[in-house]
Design a protein around this motif. Structure first.
Motif, PDB file in Angstrom:
ATOM      1  N   TYR A   1      -0.157   7.897  -9.859  1.00 34.01           N
ATOM      2  CA  TYR A   1       1.273   7.981  -9.504  1.00 34.01           C
ATOM      3  C   TYR A   1       2.115   6.859 -10.112  1.00 34.01           C
ATOM      4  O   TYR A   1       3.321   6.820  -9.897  1.00 34.01           O
ATOM      5  N   ASN A   2       1.484   5.959 -10.859  1.00 30.84           N
ATOM      6  CA  ASN A   2       2.155   4.795 -11.461  1.00 30.84           C
ATOM      7  C   ASN A   2       2.940   4.009 -10.405  1.00 30.84           C
ATOM      8  O   ASN A   2       4.178   3.830 -10.504  1.00 30.84           O
ATOM      9  N   VAL A   3       2.245   3.593  -9.370  1.00 28.97           N
ATOM     10  CA  VAL A   3       2.882   2.945  -8.214  1.00 28.97           C
ATOM     11  C   VAL A   3       2.065   1.752  -7.754  1.00 28.97           C
ATOM     12  O   VAL A   3       0.943   1.516  -8.215  1.00 28.97           O
ATOM     13  N   ASN A   4       2.651   1.016  -6.799  1.00 30.17           N
ATOM     14  CA  ASN A   4       1.907   0.046  -6.005  1.00 30.17           C
ATOM     15  C   ASN A   4       1.324   0.802  -4.809  1.00 30.17           C
ATOM     16  O   ASN A   4       1.929   1.789  -4.347  1.00 30.17           O
ATOM     17  N   VAL A   5       0.211   0.373  -4.287  1.00 28.73           N
ATOM     18  CA  VAL A   5      -0.485   1.128  -3.240  1.00 28.73           C
ATOM     19  C   VAL A   5      -0.637   0.253  -2.005  1.00 28.73           C
ATOM     20  O   VAL A   5      -1.172  -0.868  -2.100  1.00 28.73           O
TER      21      VAL A   5
END
Ligand SMILES: N[C@@H](CCC[C@H](N)C(=O)O)C(=O)O
Length: 248
Positions: free
Chosen positions: A162-166
């Motif tokens: 998702y090209n995100v921070n988790v």
């Protein structure tokens, strides 16, 4: 070049002043390197701006550019205030995500965050529901009863997908506990401001927490996140750890 090192509850940053914008990705990688450089999760460049106290460039430790960094916004506000770049206990500066208003009271700094976007509330991964929230940068948020373990392999897969921070978080009364795998650091960090805010947004929207909560990131430090008249803000102490002359 003189750089100043700050820690914002364990999320640490190299900050310096420049006169012109540039692509400083390679410099960020070098200076943020834990062994061969100063070592930090990110690098902030403070630049002049005709309308605001300053404008910034923010780079993650891997050299990637990010629009916003909540913890760095608090650190740079303190830095700018000490330098006289901003005055009267306030700092107003332009980031890639918009204008940030910060209030400086000694080492305690509060940042008013940009208006967040709840992008999705239905992402099902590994039998749990994640929310995708942009609190200046994109975050996936899952709420759990127990966050003693954080599967970083799972976090890495979600970060890439998702090209995100988790983020995983848990609630105990009016206190939230948050752990964040940070994009661009590519590991869990000791704190992530936009991550704490994203976790608060989900839990507040789901009616699980009141309009202000105490938050403990991985570092165990104490911060506060609130929503007041539609403005999300978060505050906590920052620490100026050292000033260095870089030779690289
Ligand atoms: N640690 C920061 C977030 C920095 C940017 C993030 N790693 C990204 O690339 O999205 C914070 O305190 O918000």
């Amino acid at each position: 070049m003189t750089v100043t090192k700050y820690s914002a509850n364990g999320n640490d940053f190299i900050i310096f002043i420049a006169q012109e914008k540039a692509d400083r990705s390679e410099l960020a990688k070098k200076l943020c390197h834990r062994q061969n450089g100063v070592g930090a999760d990110g690098m902030v460049v403070v630049l002049p701006h005709p309308e605001y106290d300053f404008e910034w460039e923010f780079y993650n430790a891997d050299g990637s550019y990010a629009a916003m960094c909540g913890n760095a916004s608090r650190a740079v506000a303190h830095f700018a205030h000490e330098k006289g770049i901003s005055k009267n206990g306030k700092a107003e500066f332009l980031t890639g995500a918009g204008v940030i208003h910060a209030t400086i009271n000694g080492l305690y700094v509060v940042s008013d965050m940009v208006e967040p976007r709840i992008i999705r509330t239905d992402i099902e991964e590994d039998d749990e529901i994640w929310w995708l929230i942009d609190s200046g940068v994109p975050h996936l948020v899952a709420v759990r009863d127990n966050i003693d373990t954080f599967d970083l392999e799972q976090a890495r897969k979600l970060r890439e997908k998702y090209n995100v921070n988790v983020n995983i978080c848990k609630i105990e009364g009016n206190t939230m506990y948050v752990r964040t795998y940070e994009r661009g650091v590519e590991d869990e960090t000791l704190a992530c401001g936009t991550g704490m805010v994203a976790c608060f947004i989900r839990n507040h929207k789901e009616g699980k927490v009141p309009g202000q909560v105490k938050v403990h990131p991985k570092s165990g430090d104490e911060l506060y996140v609130s929503c007041e008249e539609g403005v999300y803000r978060f505050g906590g102490k920052v620490t100026k750890t050292f000033i260095a002359e870089t030779l690289i």
